[in-house]
Design a protein around this motif. Structure first.
Motif, PDB file in Angstrom:
ATOM      1  N   GLN A  96       0.829  -1.205   0.000  1.00 39.75           N
ATOM      2  CA  GLN A  96       0.000   0.000   0.000  1.00 39.75           C
ATOM      3  C   GLN A  96       0.862   1.254   0.000  1.00 39.75           C
ATOM      4  O   GLN A  96       0.530   2.246  -0.647  1.00 39.75           O
ATOM      5  CB  GLN A  96      -0.930  -0.023   1.228  1.00 39.75           C
ATOM      6  CG  GLN A  96      -1.967   1.069   1.240  1.00 39.75           C
ATOM      7  CD  GLN A  96      -2.908   0.975   0.052  1.00 39.75           C
ATOM      8  OE1 GLN A  96      -3.358  -0.098  -0.306  1.00 39.75           O
ATOM      9  NE2 GLN A  96      -3.167   2.109  -0.575  1.00 39.75           N
ATOM     10  N   ASN A 100       0.862   4.309  -2.643  1.00 41.99           N
ATOM     11  CA  ASN A 100       0.756   5.731  -2.299  1.00 41.99           C
ATOM     12  C   ASN A 100       1.854   6.538  -2.968  1.00 41.99           C
ATOM     13  O   ASN A 100       1.612   7.648  -3.441  1.00 41.99           O
ATOM     14  CB  ASN A 100       0.824   5.915  -0.782  1.00 41.99           C
ATOM     15  CG  ASN A 100      -0.377   5.300  -0.093  1.00 41.99           C
ATOM     16  OD1 ASN A 100      -1.441   5.189  -0.683  1.00 41.99           O
ATOM     17  ND2 ASN A 100      -0.192   4.878   1.148  1.00 41.99           N
ATOM     18  N   ARG A 103       0.965   7.182  -6.481  1.00 45.04           N
ATOM     19  CA  ARG A 103      -0.057   8.225  -6.617  1.00 45.04           C
ATOM     20  C   ARG A 103       0.552   9.609  -6.472  1.00 45.04           C
ATOM     21  O   ARG A 103       0.194  10.544  -7.191  1.00 45.04           O
ATOM     22  CB  ARG A 103      -1.133   8.040  -5.552  1.00 45.04           C
ATOM     23  CG  ARG A 103      -2.001   6.849  -5.835  1.00 45.04           C
ATOM     24  CD  ARG A 103      -3.016   6.675  -4.747  1.00 45.04           C
ATOM     25  NE  ARG A 103      -3.806   5.499  -5.045  1.00 45.04           N
ATOM     26  CZ  ARG A 103      -4.243   4.652  -4.137  1.00 45.04           C
ATOM     27  NH1 ARG A 103      -3.960   4.866  -2.856  1.00 45.04           N
ATOM     28  NH2 ARG A 103      -4.953   3.611  -4.487  1.00 45.04           N
ATOM     29  N   SER A 166      -8.453   9.728  -3.505  1.00 47.59           N
ATOM     30  CA  SER A 166      -7.281   8.869  -3.289  1.00 47.59           C
ATOM     31  C   SER A 166      -6.337   8.812  -4.472  1.00 47.59           C
ATOM     32  O   SER A 166      -5.349   8.096  -4.438  1.00 47.59           O
ATOM     33  CB  SER A 166      -7.674   7.448  -2.871  1.00 47.59           C
ATOM     34  OG  SER A 166      -7.887   6.637  -3.997  1.00 47.59           O
ATOM     35  N   GLU A 186     -10.005   1.612  -9.150  1.00 43.23           N
ATOM     36  CA  GLU A 186     -10.051   3.079  -9.099  1.00 43.23           C
ATOM     37  C   GLU A 186     -10.664   3.679 -10.353  1.00 43.23           C
ATOM     38  O   GLU A 186     -10.132   4.611 -10.924  1.00 43.23           O
ATOM     39  CB  GLU A 186      -8.645   3.629  -8.928  1.00 43.23           C
ATOM     40  CG  GLU A 186      -8.027   3.265  -7.625  1.00 43.23           C
ATOM     41  CD  GLU A 186      -6.608   3.776  -7.551  1.00 43.23           C
ATOM     42  OE1 GLU A 186      -5.981   3.923  -8.605  1.00 43.23           O
ATOM     43  OE2 GLU A 186      -6.150   4.025  -6.438  1.00 43.23           O
ATOM     44  N   ASN A 189     -11.343   7.609 -10.310  1.00 43.47           N
ATOM     45  CA  ASN A 189     -10.225   8.533 -10.248  1.00 43.47           C
ATOM     46  C   ASN A 189      -9.516   8.669 -11.577  1.00 43.47           C
ATOM     47  O   ASN A 189      -9.142   9.757 -11.977  1.00 43.47           O
ATOM     48  CB  ASN A 189      -9.244   8.085  -9.175  1.00 43.47           C
ATOM     49  CG  ASN A 189      -9.851   8.217  -7.808  1.00 43.47           C
ATOM     50  OD1 ASN A 189     -10.693   9.082  -7.603  1.00 43.47           O
ATOM     51  ND2 ASN A 189      -9.468   7.348  -6.898  1.00 43.47           N
TER      52      ASN A 189
END
Lengths: 589, 229
Positions: A96, A100, A103, A166, A186, A189
């Motif tokens: 995870q 991140n 992103r 997110s 996702e 997004n």
């Protein structure tokens, strides 16, 4: 009302008692806000773009700092399952955390490219200066200009909405299948972020279209094509690329959204689609757009060097045609992003075409240096930035050559060498030029002087910080550090840490500039109409300009760089002595 | 296109709108404004062509990759309805050109009649597209992408063909609607203000150019989708 009738006096001239465009109207704060929000004045729109772009620049910059902070130490998953060295660990475990990280660098890239660098100089300085430099009252389509600003804001909202939801982990290039795969949950997004880029494209097209028509139709009497300041030539070349390349990304992103929502099998390889087709479409826009980013920067630097060195630009036509040449070649090089997926012949052709870009670019660099030669150089903040541009952009440009060479590109592509190269061109080129240009025209735009010493201090911090951040990345890249990784081998840690320290110096420099500008707005000295002794028409009017730009429609009687023949307007001639003419019979002819 | 018509809002006087029109204050004269609007609109049309170029490229690419699927898919298209729609658009292109000619000659009555025929043709095209092509195919399960559910696909890649077909024709149909909207706005202004006449017809001319673009894109889509097997 003036009694003198200029040849083109249309009855709208002679606003002698008119206030500056920044003068508030009567009726309180709300009325004034509505006036600004519905304005079709290109100067107000330029300032509104400035605010919007700076907010996005802050967002993108914070993301960059986050990336550098994460890279301070390598992420490790120890034998007992504990994770060390990871900053962004919200959610479950190391995986995870990597997500991140993906992103955050995606947001950094997408925001910086689509919301800062592409619109930056054209929409802010271009909007403000283009009509002033041409001696016009406004751009050709003022209402369209207002619409472009709202479209930009809508695009920015979509991008921020995607961030709040997110974020997106595709990288700013939205490559399929990262952006189209079924597995990822996702949906929203990616669609939001690609819609943002799609919407921003319209803003870019409308601005470019507006500028082309303005340059063709609204030059003041006496101004031929080769009497325009070179910034206008750069904007013209930029606008051509914006108008001709941006629609292609429009349809590409529309197809990507179509793919994402309905899985139509155009780009998704698991459905028989072709991901390389997406890459070709994407770079058919995005490579020309690299020159949308750099050409306005080159235009700004040309103006700064000419004004602050008080020399006629060396090779005016060469620079003007080099801008158009870069715009032309820019459409023929896109496939050098896909060397690994093409045949040998195609790769060799695109490699050769890529080298061609170096020729007009080098013409410009040599012309700038020749302009500086024996000039009367004033070491102001804009001049420091122009010199920084020459250093950094030369490094950026020259490191592009090994990337255009097939054999070395196979080794260097997707490494930190690429990251360093495009930061030297995009940041060391465009952003540096933009900050220099902002200082150069700040007195004109706001009517206030900034503090020169603080400006130079900020410039030095930015220059040092930038080099410490990105020069190390050339070493990391040649040693094999791939881009977009949150973790790395221990041998790279020292270089990564130097790079991170550099990024904090760089950020400090930016905050110094921000403080300087804010101080200037609150307590800066009033700016004279022509603080630098410039000759292009924007220095002819007040600082800040009046609502209709000029008291009379200007009639151009001299070129923008005739420093050796003309005293600059609104200046004491004693401060700007003209060179002695050669005695009779001593001519070199 | 957006800066015109600034000064022709009021309709109370008996003078036609085109006579009352004054050019925007940042232009030197009306001709400059007209030229600027035309140049801007041609640039806009270039962006529209480039927008469609992506779709044409995707078509060419997948035709090369899956020729059998494309041949099989295009057999399902009805040349009759495609041909009718081509004629409808050609007729409307003629009438919109006539409308502009009528404006130049100050023939307000036929200007309106021509515009009404053009707008009628636009909606007729849209109606035929939806009622005789999209809906029957949709009911057979011939749909784009993941929605495709026709059990009789002749080739595993036939859904890709339908995706390209729906993508290209729906983007075109959207342009038909936008064009109809522009022309309706012109019709409204013509009826309300007599806005277009010999000295001022910029917006009508640009709307007409847009309509020709919509037409010419269909002229390319029709053979590529319907006629090549």
């Amino acid at each position: 009302m003036t009694t003198i009738n200029t040849p083109h006096d249309s009855g709208h001239d002679g606003h002698h008692d008119e206030g500056s465009y920044l003068t508030p109207v009567e009726g309180g704060l709300v009325t004034n806000i509505i006036r600004w929000a519905t304005t079709i004045d290109h100067k107000k729109l330029g300032m509104m773009y400035l605010v919007a772009v700076l907010i996005m620049f802050f967002l993108g910059g914070m993301m960059a700092m986050a990336v550098r902070a994460e890279l301070w130490s390598p992420t490790r998953v120890l034998a007992d399952g504990t994770v060390t060295g990871q900053l962004f660990q919200w959610g479950d475990g190391a995986a995870q955390g990597y997500e991140n990280f993906n992103r955050i660098f995606t947001i950094h890239g997408a925001v910086m490219v689509f919301l800062v660098i592409i619109p930056g100089i054209p929409a802010v300085l271009g909007n403000f200066l283009l009509p002033l430099m041409l001696g016009a009252k406004d751009v050709a389509f003022p209402r369209l200009n207002l619409l472009s600003w709202y479209i930009y804001c809508l695009g920015a909202l979509f991008a921020v909405a995607s961030l709040i939801g997110s974020g997106v982990d595709t990288g700013w290039t939205f490559y399929t299948p990262y952006s189209s795969s079924h597995a990822s949950n996702e949906y929203g997004n990616v669609v939001l972020m690609t819609s943002a880029a799609f919407i921003l494209g319209f803003s870019s097209i409308l601005t470019g279209l507006n500028f082309i028509v303005t340059i063709h139709k609204l030059r003041c009497p006496g101004m031929g094509w080769f009497d325009m300041p070179l910034f206008i030539w750069a904007m013209y070349a930029t606008s051509i690329i914006q108008v001709l390349a941006t629609p292609v990304i429009g349809i590409t992103l529309a197809l990507l959204i179509y793919e994402r929502l309905l899985h139509v099998g155009i780009f998704d390889p698991s459905l028989g689609g072709d991901p390389v087709l997406f890459q070709h479409f994407f770079w058919f826009y995005s490579h020309p757009v690299v020159y949308v980013m750099i050409l306005p920067g080159m235009g700004v630097v040309t103006e700064i060097i000419a004004v602050h060195a008080r020399k006629p630009v060396f090779g005016y036509r060469a620079i003007a045609f080099a801008s158009l040449g870069i715009a032309g070649v820019s459409f023929l090089v896109w496939a050098h992003h896909m060397f690994a997926s093409m045949g040998e012949l195609a790769s060799a052709i695109f490699s050769a075409l890529t080298f061609f870009v170096a020729i007009p670019t080098a013409v410009k660099v040599f012309n700038w240096i020749a302009t500086l030669y024996k000039g009367s150089i004033a070491f102001t903040t804009p001049m420091f930035y122009a010199l920084a541009f020459l250093f950094l952009f030369s490094i950026g440009g020259l490191t592009g050559l090994p990337l255009a060479t097939l054999a070395t590109d196979m080794h260097l592509h997707d490494s930190y060498f690429i990251v360093a190269h495009f930061h030297y061109t995009m940041m060391g080129g465009t952003i540096i030029a933009a900050i220099g240009g902002l200082h150069h025209w700040w007195p004109k735009m706001t009517g206030k002087m900034y503090n020169e010493r603080v400006g130079i201090l900020g410039c030095l911090l930015v220059f040092v910080g930038f080099n410490v951040t990105f020069f190390t990345q050339f070493f990391l890249g040649t040693q094999g550090m791939p881009r977009r990784y949150a973790s790395y081998i221990d041998e790279f840690q020292l270089l990564h840490q130097i790079s991170t320290v550099g990024s904090f110096i760089l950020a400090t420099g930016m905050f110094v500039h921000a403080a300087n500008f804010i101080h200037s707005l609150i307590a800066g000295a009033k700016a004279p109409p022509n603080p630098w002794g410039g000759l292009s028409l924007e220095w002819n009017t007040d600082s800040p300009p009046i609502e209709h730009n000029f008291h009379h429609e200007p009639l151009l009687t001299h070129g923008p760089y005739d420093y050796e023949d003309v005293y600059p307007p609104h200046c004491d001639p004693a401060d700007y002595p003209l060179p002695e003419p050669l005695p009779e019979g001593n001519s070199t002819h | 296109m957006t800066t015109m018509d600034t000064h022709s809002k009021s309709s109370d006087t008996g003078t036609p709108g085109w006579k009352r029109y004054a050019f925007a204050d940042h232009f030197r004269n009306a001709e400059d404004e007209f030229d600027a609007c035309k140049l801007g609109f041609w640039l806009f049309l270039a962006t529209e062509i480039l927008l469609f170029s992506g779709l044409f490229c995707a078509y060419a690419m997948f035709r090369l990759l899956y020729p059998e699927a494309f041949a099989a898919g295009s057999h399902h298209l009805d040349v009759f309805y495609g041909g009718i729609n081509t004629l409808v658009l050609l007729l409307s292109s003629f009438t919109v050109a006539m409308a502009i000619r009528c404006a130049q000659r100050d023939n307000q009555k036929w200007l309106r009649i021509n515009l009404i025929i053009t707008i009628f043709c636009a909606f007729l095209f849209f109606f035929i597209k939806i009622a005789f092509e999209y809906i029957p195919k949709w009911q057979q399960g011939i749909r784009p992408g993941i929605l495709y559910s026709n059990p009789f696909a002749a080739h595993p890649q036939e859904p890709t063909w339908w995706s390209v077909y729906y993508g290209a024709t729906s983007v075109h149909a959207l342009h038909v609607l936008i064009g109809a909207g522009l022309l309706s706005w012109c019709l409204y202004r013509s009826i309300r203000f007599k806005a277009y006449g010999p000295k001022h017809y910029t917006m009508l001319e640009n709307a007409g150019l847009y309509w020709h673009l919509v037409d010419i894109i269909w002229i390319f889509l029709f053979p590529l989708l319907y006629l090549i097997h």
